[in-house]
Design a protein around this motif. Structure first.
Motif, PDB file in Angstrom:
ATOM      1  N   ASP A 122      -8.590  -0.302  -5.361  1.00  0.00           N
ATOM      2  CA  ASP A 122      -9.444  -1.607  -5.738  1.00  0.00           C
ATOM      3  C   ASP A 122      -8.526  -2.589  -4.627  1.00  0.00           C
ATOM      4  OD1 ASP A 122     -10.871  -3.560  -6.895  1.00  0.00           O
ATOM      5  OD2 ASP A 122      -8.844  -4.311  -7.616  1.00  0.00           O
ATOM      6  N   GLU A 123      -7.264  -2.419  -4.932  1.00  0.00           N
ATOM      7  CA  GLU A 123      -6.374  -3.506  -3.876  1.00  0.00           C
ATOM      8  C   GLU A 123      -6.723  -3.265  -2.559  1.00  0.00           C
ATOM      9  OE1 GLU A 123      -2.424  -4.021  -4.786  1.00  0.00           O
ATOM     10  OE2 GLU A 123      -2.684  -5.375  -6.407  1.00  0.00           O
ATOM     11  N   GLU A 124      -6.664  -1.855  -2.130  1.00  0.00           N
ATOM     12  CA  GLU A 124      -6.596  -1.720  -0.769  1.00  0.00           C
ATOM     13  C   GLU A 124      -8.031  -1.928  -0.131  1.00  0.00           C
ATOM     14  OE1 GLU A 124      -5.024   2.056   1.488  1.00  0.00           O
ATOM     15  OE2 GLU A 124      -6.854   2.444   0.602  1.00  0.00           O
ATOM     16  N   GLU A 125      -8.982  -1.727  -0.863  1.00  0.00           N
ATOM     17  CA  GLU A 125     -10.724  -2.252  -0.652  1.00  0.00           C
ATOM     18  C   GLU A 125     -10.762  -3.847  -0.307  1.00  0.00           C
ATOM     19  OE1 GLU A 125     -13.331  -0.215  -2.890  1.00  0.00           O
ATOM     20  OE2 GLU A 125     -12.487   1.687  -2.480  1.00  0.00           O
TER      21      GLU A 125
ATOM     22  N   GLY B  27       0.774  -1.139   0.045  1.00  0.00           N
ATOM     23  CA  GLY B  27       0.003   0.134   0.063  1.00  0.00           C
ATOM     24  C   GLY B  27       0.820   1.097  -0.029  1.00  0.00           C
ATOM     25  N   VAL B  28       1.841   1.338   0.759  1.00  0.00           N
ATOM     26  CA  VAL B  28       2.887   2.352   0.814  1.00  0.00           C
ATOM     27  C   VAL B  28       3.400   2.632  -0.690  1.00  0.00           C
ATOM     28  CG1 VAL B  28       4.964   3.428   1.889  1.00  0.00           C
ATOM     29  CG2 VAL B  28       3.203   2.125   3.261  1.00  0.00           C
ATOM     30  N   HIS B  29       3.816   1.530  -1.188  1.00  0.00           N
ATOM     31  CA  HIS B  29       4.574   1.575  -2.386  1.00  0.00           C
ATOM     32  C   HIS B  29       3.479   2.360  -3.572  1.00  0.00           C
ATOM     33  CE1 HIS B  29       6.898   0.238  -5.807  1.00  0.00           C
ATOM     34  NE2 HIS B  29       5.853  -0.301  -6.297  1.00  0.00           N
ATOM     35  N   GLU B  30       2.334   1.615  -3.368  1.00  0.00           N
ATOM     36  CA  GLU B  30       1.210   2.292  -4.530  1.00  0.00           C
ATOM     37  C   GLU B  30       0.937   3.702  -4.100  1.00  0.00           C
ATOM     38  OE1 GLU B  30      -1.989  -0.779  -4.541  1.00  0.00           O
ATOM     39  OE2 GLU B  30      -0.868  -1.963  -5.866  1.00  0.00           O
TER      40      GLU B  30
END
Length: 165
Positions: free
Chosen positions: A114-117, A73-76
């Motif tokens: 989307d990924e985080e959700e 998440g940090v990388h994104e």
């Protein structure tokens, strides 16, 4: 309209939906694209900083939360910030380059949200009590508000954020 919830998951989702709305405005050639970009830039930077300061550290404490998802998440966030900077550096909102950079930003942010959700927010739902999500939500809102006061989407600040990543 300000949120009536303090649940951090719902607050993050509200920001994600606001970002989607701003993307729609930025894609509209008849809209105030520059104004929407300014609002988007401020929200994106403040949102990501508040997540990294208040939400992600809280999630890392749970054994059922995959810390690789948190790091991803940090990388994104970093990828999204770089895409935001590339768009901010284009002056002509009617140019093909602006359109291209906008779509790169939309792709980066949409992929991340989307990924985080699907991962981190579901982890929060499964591992945090309602009370803890509310506590983290209050901290998230306070941190986001503090960042928003500084005009975090200014190009100089986005450059600093990208450079420090």
């Amino acid at each position: 309209m300000p949120s009536v919830t303090s649940d951090v998951v719902e607050l993050i989702l509200e920001d994600h939906r606001t970002m989607e709305e701003l993307f729609r405005t930025m894609r509209n050639k008849e809209a105030d694209r520059a104004g929407a970009l300014k609002e988007f830039a401020d929200l994106l930077i403040a949102h990501a900083e508040a997540e990294e300061e208040k939400v992600y550290p809280a999630l890392r404490r749970y054994k059922n939360v995959d810390n690789e998802d948190v790091e991803h998440g940090v990388h994104e966030h970093d990828e999204g910030n770089r895409a935001l900077l590339a768009l901010l550096e284009v002056d002509d909102t009617a140019s093909d380059v602006w359109e291209e950079k906008l779509e790169e930003l939309v792709e980066a942010i949409t992929h991340h949200t989307d990924e985080e959700e699907r991962t981190l927010l579901n982890d929060a739902r499964e591992n945090m009590t309602d009370e803890r999500r509310a506590e983290i939500g209050v901290l998230f809102v306070q941190a986001r508000a503090e960042h928003l006061k500084t005009g975090p989407g200014r190009i100089e600040n986005v450059r600093r954020v990208v450079k420090s990543a």
